[in-house]
Design a protein around this motif. Sequence first.
Motif, PDB file in Angstrom:
ATOM      1  N   ILE A 165       7.028  -1.900  28.014  1.00  0.00           N
ATOM      2  CA  ILE A 165       5.711  -1.983  28.047  1.00  0.00           C
ATOM      3  C   ILE A 165       6.158  -3.302  26.611  1.00  0.00           C
ATOM      4  N   LYS A 166       4.215  -4.085  27.258  1.00  0.00           N
ATOM      5  CA  LYS A 166       4.644  -5.331  25.718  1.00  0.00           C
ATOM      6  C   LYS A 166       3.360  -4.990  25.247  1.00  0.00           C
ATOM      7  N   LEU A 167       3.457  -5.680  23.651  1.00  0.00           N
ATOM      8  CA  LEU A 167       2.687  -5.675  22.996  1.00  0.00           C
ATOM      9  C   LEU A 167       1.928  -6.539  23.287  1.00  0.00           C
ATOM     10  N   ASN A 168       0.476  -6.939  22.970  1.00  0.00           N
ATOM     11  CA  ASN A 168      -0.729  -7.863  22.927  1.00  0.00           C
ATOM     12  C   ASN A 168      -1.403  -7.843  21.703  1.00  0.00           C
ATOM     13  N   ARG A 169      -1.714  -6.858  20.963  1.00  0.00           N
ATOM     14  CA  ARG A 169      -2.403  -6.868  19.611  1.00  0.00           C
ATOM     15  C   ARG A 169      -1.811  -5.900  18.642  1.00  0.00           C
ATOM     16  N   ILE A 170      -1.732  -6.577  17.669  1.00  0.00           N
ATOM     17  CA  ILE A 170      -2.160  -5.573  16.852  1.00  0.00           C
ATOM     18  C   ILE A 170      -3.371  -5.757  15.665  1.00  0.00           C
ATOM     19  N   ASP A 171      -4.305  -4.515  15.477  1.00  0.00           N
ATOM     20  CA  ASP A 171      -5.287  -5.130  14.572  1.00  0.00           C
ATOM     21  C   ASP A 171      -5.353  -3.395  14.167  1.00  0.00           C
ATOM     22  N   PRO A 172      -5.531  -3.305  12.329  1.00  0.00           N
ATOM     23  CA  PRO A 172      -5.226  -5.852  11.823  1.00  0.00           C
ATOM     24  C   PRO A 172      -3.834  -5.301  11.672  1.00  0.00           C
ATOM     25  N   PRO A 173      -3.934  -7.012  11.298  1.00  0.00           N
ATOM     26  CA  PRO A 173      -2.465  -8.003  11.746  1.00  0.00           C
ATOM     27  C   PRO A 173      -1.570  -7.660  10.163  1.00  0.00           C
ATOM     28  N   LYS A 174      -2.149  -7.290   9.465  1.00  0.00           N
ATOM     29  CA  LYS A 174      -1.446  -7.203   7.809  1.00  0.00           C
ATOM     30  C   LYS A 174      -1.988  -6.258   7.364  1.00  0.00           C
ATOM     31  N   VAL A 175      -1.063  -5.636   6.064  1.00  0.00           N
ATOM     32  CA  VAL A 175      -1.805  -3.962   5.902  1.00  0.00           C
ATOM     33  C   VAL A 175      -0.905  -4.784   4.441  1.00  0.00           C
ATOM     34  N   ASP A 176      -2.281  -4.099   3.009  1.00  0.00           N
ATOM     35  CA  ASP A 176      -1.801  -4.234   2.102  1.00  0.00           C
ATOM     36  C   ASP A 176      -1.242  -3.340   1.189  1.00  0.00           C
ATOM     37  N   VAL A 177      -0.376  -2.640   0.505  1.00  0.00           N
ATOM     38  CA  VAL A 177      -0.402  -1.465   0.164  1.00  0.00           C
ATOM     39  C   VAL A 177       0.349  -1.577  -1.231  1.00  0.00           C
ATOM     40  N   VAL A 178      -0.883  -0.777  -2.324  1.00  0.00           N
ATOM     41  CA  VAL A 178      -0.494  -0.955  -3.930  1.00  0.00           C
ATOM     42  C   VAL A 178       0.549   0.396  -3.813  1.00  0.00           C
ATOM     43  N   ALA A 179       1.664  -0.641  -4.528  1.00  0.00           N
ATOM     44  CA  ALA A 179       3.079   0.611  -4.803  1.00  0.00           C
ATOM     45  C   ALA A 179       2.720   0.302  -6.300  1.00  0.00           C
ATOM     46  N   ASP A 180       3.345   2.115  -6.565  1.00  0.00           N
ATOM     47  CA  ASP A 180       3.361   2.289  -8.209  1.00  0.00           C
ATOM     48  C   ASP A 180       4.790   3.102  -8.632  1.00  0.00           C
ATOM     49  N   ILE A 181       4.707   2.845 -10.247  1.00  0.00           N
ATOM     50  CA  ILE A 181       6.062   3.720 -10.054  1.00  0.00           C
ATOM     51  C   ILE A 181       5.086   4.669 -11.351  1.00  0.00           C
ATOM     52  N   PRO A 182       5.944   6.128 -11.708  1.00  0.00           N
ATOM     53  CA  PRO A 182       5.462   6.631 -12.855  1.00  0.00           C
ATOM     54  C   PRO A 182       5.916   6.038 -14.626  1.00  0.00           C
ATOM     55  N   ILE A 183       5.188   6.403 -15.287  1.00  0.00           N
ATOM     56  CA  ILE A 183       5.567   5.889 -16.554  1.00  0.00           C
ATOM     57  C   ILE A 183       5.459   6.664 -17.492  1.00  0.00           C
ATOM     58  N   ILE A 184       5.992   7.021 -19.297  1.00  0.00           N
ATOM     59  CA  ILE A 184       5.704   7.629 -19.465  1.00  0.00           C
ATOM     60  C   ILE A 184       4.809   6.723 -20.824  1.00  0.00           C
ATOM     61  N   LYS A 185       3.596   7.026 -21.275  1.00  0.00           N
ATOM     62  CA  LYS A 185       2.762   5.987 -22.875  1.00  0.00           C
ATOM     63  C   LYS A 185       2.562   7.118 -23.410  1.00  0.00           C
ATOM     64  N   GLU A 186       2.633   6.430 -24.868  1.00  0.00           N
ATOM     65  CA  GLU A 186       2.466   6.934 -25.924  1.00  0.00           C
ATOM     66  C   GLU A 186       0.795   6.686 -26.066  1.00  0.00           C
ATOM     67  N   VAL A 187       0.011   7.326 -26.285  1.00  0.00           N
ATOM     68  CA  VAL A 187      -1.954   7.122 -26.079  1.00  0.00           C
ATOM     69  C   VAL A 187      -2.099   7.476 -27.107  1.00  0.00           C
ATOM     70  N   ALA A 188      -3.320   7.542 -27.936  1.00  0.00           N
ATOM     71  CA  ALA A 188      -4.430   7.492 -29.167  1.00  0.00           C
ATOM     72  C   ALA A 188      -5.423   9.332 -28.601  1.00  0.00           C
ATOM     73  N   VAL A 189      -5.059   9.863 -29.430  1.00  0.00           N
ATOM     74  CA  VAL A 189      -6.029  11.069 -28.899  1.00  0.00           C
ATOM     75  C   VAL A 189      -7.438  11.416 -29.726  1.00  0.00           C
ATOM     76  N   GLN A 190      -8.662  11.293 -28.733  1.00  0.00           N
ATOM     77  CA  GLN A 190      -9.803  11.344 -29.910  1.00  0.00           C
ATOM     78  C   GLN A 190     -10.154  12.449 -29.130  1.00  0.00           C
ATOM     79  N   VAL A 191     -12.006  13.069 -30.365  1.00  0.00           N
ATOM     80  CA  VAL A 191     -12.226  14.073 -30.298  1.00  0.00           C
ATOM     81  C   VAL A 191     -13.492  13.871 -28.721  1.00  0.00           C
ATOM     82  N   ASP A 192     -14.027  14.586 -28.230  1.00  0.00           N
ATOM     83  CA  ASP A 192     -15.173  14.774 -27.400  1.00  0.00           C
ATOM     84  C   ASP A 192     -15.729  14.887 -27.984  1.00  0.00           C
TER      85      ASP A 192
END
Lengths: 146, 484
Positions: free
Chosen positions: B367-394
């Motif tokens: 089997i021969k490959l003729n066309r790829i659609d879409p030809p490119k893919v954007d992948v947003v990668a991320d890593i888990p972190i821990i961060k200290e943030v201020a508390v505010q009353v709603d």
Amino acid sequence: MDFRQIQIALMFFFALTTLVFASPTRAQNGKEAEGPPVKPYVMTSSAVYEKQRNGQPVNPAAVFSVSNKKVYCFSHFQDVRSKAYVFHNWFRRDVSVAKIKLLLQAPKWSIYSSMPLRETEKGPWRVEVTGENGEILSVLRFSIVD
Amino acid sequence: MNDIRIFLSSLRWQDVLDIAINSYILFRLYVLFRGTNTFRVMLGIAGLWFFQQIAIYLGLIVTSWLIQGITAAAAIIIIVIFRNEIRSVFQTQNLRSVLWGNPRQTKETPVAVIAEALFELSAARTGALVVFPGRENLTEVIQGGVVWHGKITKEMIRTIFFRNNPVHDGAVVIHGNRVELVGCILPLSHRKDLPSHYGTRHRAMAGLAEVSDAVVVAVSEESGSVTVAKGNAIYPVKQRQDLVRILEEREGIKYKAETFFQREKYMRRAAAVLSFLFITGVWVSFTRSMDTLITLDVPIRYSNRRPGVEIVETTANIIQLQLSGSGALIRSVSAEQVQVNLDLGKAVVGKNTFLLTSDNISLPPGIKLNRIDPPKVDVVADIPIIKEVAVQVDWVGRLREDLILSQVNLLPAAVRLSGLSMLLNECETVYTEKVLLDNISESGEIIAKLAPESPLQLAPGRSDSVRIRFIVKPRPPEVDDSSS
């Protein structure tokens, strides 16, 4: 050149060398001489107010009714030595709403900005008071309610 | 010449093995089934397939469709009608004979011994019936019979047809240098022109010779005459030497032995070459023809993801591939056989753009490959972190108009949140659940739960509540503030 002349020349050379290496100009050019820029002011207080009357803040609070139409943020300074800019960054729920540039210049030692209130903008707010380089001077938190 | 060089350079070792295996299978089928009816029908099917290819090439739609139907039916007919023949081919051979060697290479029949034994039986007025099978399978026409499988000797033949022997009345089937079956019942001839003195033995002799290519020899019990039947011909044999000559002619020895084996050798070589050419032709038509197109939607498989890295967003989860190949191969391709792999080994936190190439696509062979659609893919990668943030009353609701909520202190004033870095870096505050102002009339303390925005979470081990201490002051009397 006799021995005495050589002795005088050597003394002159050492004195000159010592002078050059001990020069404060050289120390200032080195990295170790660099430090955080000294701000030309000292902030004494900052708060959010219900209103202002004749340029003076009225009724500091943590909760404001949307019926007030406006809230004011005042920042007070002392020892303002030269002209500088301070920013009031207004956020609603961590989303920036406005960044207001305020000129601080002696003898004007207090500055303020205001934010008009709309019915749809109720909720928690904060104002970050920052210097020209983005350094945070103070963070003020309040809520807009019914 | 250049095309041949390009074609040969594009061959993989798997292709060579593919052709070799199938050529050998075809050649072994020829060796095993040659001379049988099955083989003749198989040749017919191969011819039909060849004509079908020509019809397809010429664009003869109905003809190709018709031939395709006949071919499919013929394949089933072979299995149903010739099942006994096929079974006998495989049953009579061991695995080694099926895979290697020449199973048809029979031992030379000791015709002189047989002739001598038959003429001794003739002299003794002992009846005998001996079958020398040709190329055709006799399983369908011969009934009964006891497996003997004994090496031929004069004494054995005389013993088999000895009057008191329980199997002396039936026919003997000779294969090579062995008596395979004894006591066999042969089909009787219904010919009207047979001599009146012919009994059951002679009618059986004539009957089998009529319906097969076997040579059958009968010894008359009454007259002691020896008769040979082949096809529709029946002729008496007076001399032992004549019988020897007839049987030797049938065996192809002496007179035609060398020619026969030489011809056999050439036939096998020709069959091997033809098998190779035929399979190569089929292989080329299957794999090198790129006349059919297909479009498949294939999901992307992300691999080699570093520990902790999570995919937050992609511009495409399914890739559309346009493939080409021969109709037969393309029709058999399914989405499961095609894979789109994306290596996230070098992905960084944030947006990664991947250009999809044939290296990312795995396809079935041919089997021969003729066309790829879409030809490119954007992948947003991320890593888990821990961060200290201020508390505010709603705060919500309405505070009494004569009061001012002048000061709020929280305990804790900040908490640690866990979540993906891009989301958490944007977060500066964690809010409490909504706290109602309507009931507040004096300073006090409230416990409220924290409500971090999904998918952010409080770091493990942290309390999900905050203590709110607030100071309420009476609102100072209004003064005229026309300037405000």
